[in-house]
Motif scaffolding. Structure first.
Motif, PDB file in Angstrom:
ATOM      1  N   PHE A 167       0.867  -1.183   0.000  1.00 45.51           N
ATOM      2  CA  PHE A 167       0.000   0.000   0.000  1.00 45.51           C
ATOM      3  C   PHE A 167       0.897   1.225   0.000  1.00 45.51           C
ATOM      4  CE2 PHE A 167      -2.559   3.359   1.731  1.00 45.51           C
ATOM      5  CZ  PHE A 167      -3.842   3.104   1.265  1.00 45.51           C
ATOM      6  N   ALA A 168       0.748   2.066  -1.002  1.00 47.11           N
ATOM      7  CA  ALA A 168       1.587   3.259  -1.123  1.00 47.11           C
ATOM      8  C   ALA A 168       0.733   4.508  -1.073  1.00 47.11           C
ATOM      9  CB  ALA A 168       2.356   3.215  -2.442  1.00 47.11           C
ATOM     10  N   LEU A 169       1.301   5.554  -0.520  1.00 49.17           N
ATOM     11  CA  LEU A 169       0.693   6.881  -0.555  1.00 49.17           C
ATOM     12  C   LEU A 169       1.118   7.512  -1.876  1.00 49.17           C
ATOM     13  CD1 LEU A 169       1.689   7.826   3.074  1.00 49.17           C
ATOM     14  CD2 LEU A 169      -0.528   7.004   2.293  1.00 49.17           C
ATOM     15  N   ARG A 170       0.178   8.147  -2.562  1.00 46.87           N
ATOM     16  CA  ARG A 170       0.482   8.701  -3.882  1.00 46.87           C
ATOM     17  C   ARG A 170       0.115  10.175  -3.924  1.00 46.87           C
ATOM     18  NH1 ARG A 170      -2.397   6.098  -8.960  1.00 46.87           N
ATOM     19  NH2 ARG A 170      -4.180   6.942  -7.844  1.00 46.87           N
ATOM     20  N   GLY A 171       1.074  10.980  -4.294  1.00 45.17           N
ATOM     21  CA  GLY A 171       0.850  12.407  -4.434  1.00 45.17           C
ATOM     22  C   GLY A 171       1.129  12.851  -5.855  1.00 45.17           C
ATOM     23  N   CYS A 172       0.699  14.045  -6.159  1.00 45.89           N
ATOM     24  CA  CYS A 172       0.923  14.615  -7.486  1.00 45.89           C
ATOM     25  C   CYS A 172       1.092  16.120  -7.326  1.00 45.89           C
ATOM     26  CB  CYS A 172      -0.252  14.294  -8.406  1.00 45.89           C
ATOM     27  SG  CYS A 172      -0.048  14.951 -10.069  1.00 45.89           S
ATOM     28  N   VAL A 173       2.187  16.638  -7.821  1.00 44.22           N
ATOM     29  CA  VAL A 173       2.438  18.072  -7.756  1.00 44.22           C
ATOM     30  C   VAL A 173       2.007  18.679  -9.084  1.00 44.22           C
ATOM     31  CG1 VAL A 173       4.188  19.865  -7.493  1.00 44.22           C
ATOM     32  CG2 VAL A 173       4.366  17.749  -6.176  1.00 44.22           C
ATOM     33  N   LEU A 174       1.002  19.544  -9.016  1.00 44.66           N
ATOM     34  CA  LEU A 174       0.481  20.173 -10.234  1.00 44.66           C
ATOM     35  C   LEU A 174       0.808  21.659 -10.304  1.00 44.66           C
ATOM     36  CD1 LEU A 174      -3.026  18.492 -10.327  1.00 44.66           C
ATOM     37  CD2 LEU A 174      -1.003  17.887 -11.668  1.00 44.66           C
ATOM     38  N   ASN A 175       0.978  22.280  -9.173  1.00 47.76           N
ATOM     39  CA  ASN A 175       1.193  23.723  -9.149  1.00 47.76           C
ATOM     40  C   ASN A 175       2.682  24.018  -9.284  1.00 47.76           C
ATOM     41  OD1 ASN A 175       1.498  26.456  -8.396  1.00 47.76           O
ATOM     42  ND2 ASN A 175      -0.398  26.353  -7.212  1.00 47.76           N
ATOM     43  N   TYR A 176       3.034  24.842 -10.256  1.00 41.71           N
ATOM     44  CA  TYR A 176       4.450  25.173 -10.472  1.00 41.71           C
ATOM     45  C   TYR A 176       5.038  25.980  -9.322  1.00 41.71           C
ATOM     46  CZ  TYR A 176       2.975  29.888 -11.780  1.00 41.71           C
ATOM     47  OH  TYR A 176       2.458  31.146 -11.772  1.00 41.71           O
ATOM     48  N   ARG A 177       4.184  26.483  -8.429  1.00 38.54           N
ATOM     49  CA  ARG A 177       4.676  27.244  -7.270  1.00 38.54           C
ATOM     50  C   ARG A 177       5.008  26.344  -6.080  1.00 38.54           C
ATOM     51  NH1 ARG A 177      -0.162  31.227  -8.008  1.00 38.54           N
ATOM     52  NH2 ARG A 177       0.638  32.534  -9.668  1.00 38.54           N
ATOM     53  N   THR A 178       4.799  25.052  -6.207  1.00 41.63           N
ATOM     54  CA  THR A 178       5.107  24.127  -5.119  1.00 41.63           C
ATOM     55  C   THR A 178       6.593  24.205  -4.797  1.00 41.63           C
ATOM     56  OG1 THR A 178       3.336  22.649  -5.801  1.00 41.63           O
ATOM     57  CG2 THR A 178       5.046  21.712  -4.392  1.00 41.63           C
ATOM     58  N   GLU A 179       6.883  24.294  -3.516  1.00 46.73           N
ATOM     59  CA  GLU A 179       8.266  24.397  -3.067  1.00 46.73           C
ATOM     60  C   GLU A 179       8.624  23.244  -2.143  1.00 46.73           C
ATOM     61  OE1 GLU A 179       8.669  28.218  -1.228  1.00 46.73           O
ATOM     62  OE2 GLU A 179       8.335  29.291  -3.116  1.00 46.73           O
ATOM     63  N   ARG A 180       9.875  23.130  -1.861  1.00 45.88           N
ATOM     64  CA  ARG A 180      10.372  22.074  -0.982  1.00 45.88           C
ATOM     65  C   ARG A 180       9.649  22.097   0.365  1.00 45.88           C
ATOM     66  NH1 ARG A 180      14.951  18.388  -0.475  1.00 45.88           N
ATOM     67  NH2 ARG A 180      14.597  17.538   1.578  1.00 45.88           N
ATOM     68  N   ARG A 181       9.390  23.279   0.891  1.00 44.81           N
ATOM     69  CA  ARG A 181       8.725  23.384   2.209  1.00 44.81           C
ATOM     70  C   ARG A 181       7.314  22.802   2.167  1.00 44.81           C
ATOM     71  NH1 ARG A 181       6.846  29.652   2.779  1.00 44.81           N
ATOM     72  NH2 ARG A 181       6.196  29.843   0.631  1.00 44.81           N
ATOM     73  N   ASP A 182       6.647  22.874   1.010  1.00 47.89           N
ATOM     74  CA  ASP A 182       5.327  22.267   0.875  1.00 47.89           C
ATOM     75  C   ASP A 182       5.429  20.744   1.000  1.00 47.89           C
ATOM     76  OD1 ASP A 182       3.967  24.749   0.309  1.00 47.89           O
ATOM     77  OD2 ASP A 182       4.887  24.652  -1.686  1.00 47.89           O
ATOM     78  N   MET A 183       6.448  20.185   0.402  1.00 47.10           N
ATOM     79  CA  MET A 183       6.657  18.743   0.485  1.00 47.10           C
ATOM     80  C   MET A 183       7.065  18.337   1.902  1.00 47.10           C
ATOM     81  SD  MET A 183       5.763  18.134  -2.514  1.00 47.10           S
ATOM     82  CE  MET A 183       5.983  16.399  -2.547  1.00 47.10           C
ATOM     83  N   ASP A 184       7.902  19.145   2.520  1.00 49.78           N
ATOM     84  CA  ASP A 184       8.311  18.863   3.900  1.00 49.78           C
ATOM     85  C   ASP A 184       7.107  18.863   4.830  1.00 49.78           C
ATOM     86  OD1 ASP A 184      10.964  18.637   3.164  1.00 49.78           O
ATOM     87  OD2 ASP A 184      11.474  20.698   3.704  1.00 49.78           O
ATOM     88  N   ARG A 185       6.183  19.813   4.641  1.00 53.31           N
ATOM     89  CA  ARG A 185       4.987  19.886   5.478  1.00 53.31           C
ATOM     90  C   ARG A 185       4.147  18.622   5.331  1.00 53.31           C
ATOM     91  NH1 ARG A 185       2.439  24.873   4.296  1.00 53.31           N
ATOM     92  NH2 ARG A 185       1.470  23.850   2.535  1.00 53.31           N
ATOM     93  N   LEU A 186       4.019  18.159   4.107  1.00 48.69           N
ATOM     94  CA  LEU A 186       3.262  16.931   3.862  1.00 48.69           C
ATOM     95  C   LEU A 186       3.860  15.770   4.652  1.00 48.69           C
ATOM     96  CD1 LEU A 186       1.265  15.094   2.286  1.00 48.69           C
ATOM     97  CD2 LEU A 186       3.030  14.947   0.519  1.00 48.69           C
ATOM     98  N   LEU A 187       5.165  15.635   4.604  1.00 52.27           N
ATOM     99  CA  LEU A 187       5.817  14.529   5.313  1.00 52.27           C
ATOM    100  C   LEU A 187       5.728  14.694   6.823  1.00 52.27           C
ATOM    101  CD1 LEU A 187       8.930  14.052   3.022  1.00 52.27           C
ATOM    102  CD2 LEU A 187       6.833  12.667   3.087  1.00 52.27           C
ATOM    103  N   GLU A 188       5.818  15.919   7.316  1.00 56.93           N
ATOM    104  CA  GLU A 188       5.717  16.155   8.758  1.00 56.93           C
ATOM    105  C   GLU A 188       4.318  15.847   9.288  1.00 56.93           C
ATOM    106  OE1 GLU A 188       6.909  20.210   9.168  1.00 56.93           O
ATOM    107  OE2 GLU A 188       9.001  19.773   8.689  1.00 56.93           O
ATOM    108  N   GLU A 189       3.303  16.174   8.507  1.00 56.99           N
ATOM    109  CA  GLU A 189       1.930  15.943   8.953  1.00 56.99           C
ATOM    110  C   GLU A 189       1.562  14.483   8.931  1.00 56.99           C
ATOM    111  OE1 GLU A 189      -0.497  18.454   6.549  1.00 56.99           O
ATOM    112  OE2 GLU A 189       0.189  20.273   7.552  1.00 56.99           O
ATOM    113  N   GLY A 190       2.215  13.719   8.073  1.00 56.50           N
ATOM    114  CA  GLY A 190       1.937  12.285   7.969  1.00 56.50           C
ATOM    115  C   GLY A 190       2.475  11.594   9.159  1.00 56.50           C
TER     116      GLY A 190
END
Length: 71
Positions: free
Chosen positions: A48-71
């Motif tokens: 079972f894998a978690l699947r994400g998709c980045v669509l917004n060109y404004r997505t930054e590293r901190r957005d990805m870090d937040r996702l991992l921290e909240e998980g």
């Protein structure tokens, strides 16, 4: 869990013992209920894998870090 060729990425939490598929499913549900991030899921080689998709060109590293921290 798989090579990244598009903006779609799959990952899973594995730093635990027990049923990792069930654990990752619970993480998915918790993140969806929190509403700050939206993930879906995929099954890769029976895992079972978690699947994400980045669509917004404004997505930054901190957005990805937040996702991992909240998980």
């Amino acid at each position: 869990l798989a090579p990244v060729e598009l903006s779609i990425f799959c990952f899973r939490y594995k730093n635990a013992e027990g049923d990792l598929n069930a654990l990752n499913e619970r993480i998915l549900i918790a993140l969806q209920k929190a509403g700050s991030s939206y993930l879906s899921n995929a099954s890769l080689r029976g895992q079972f894998a978690l699947r994400g998709c980045v669509l917004n060109y404004r997505t930054e590293r901190r957005d990805m870090d937040r996702l991992l921290e909240e998980g």
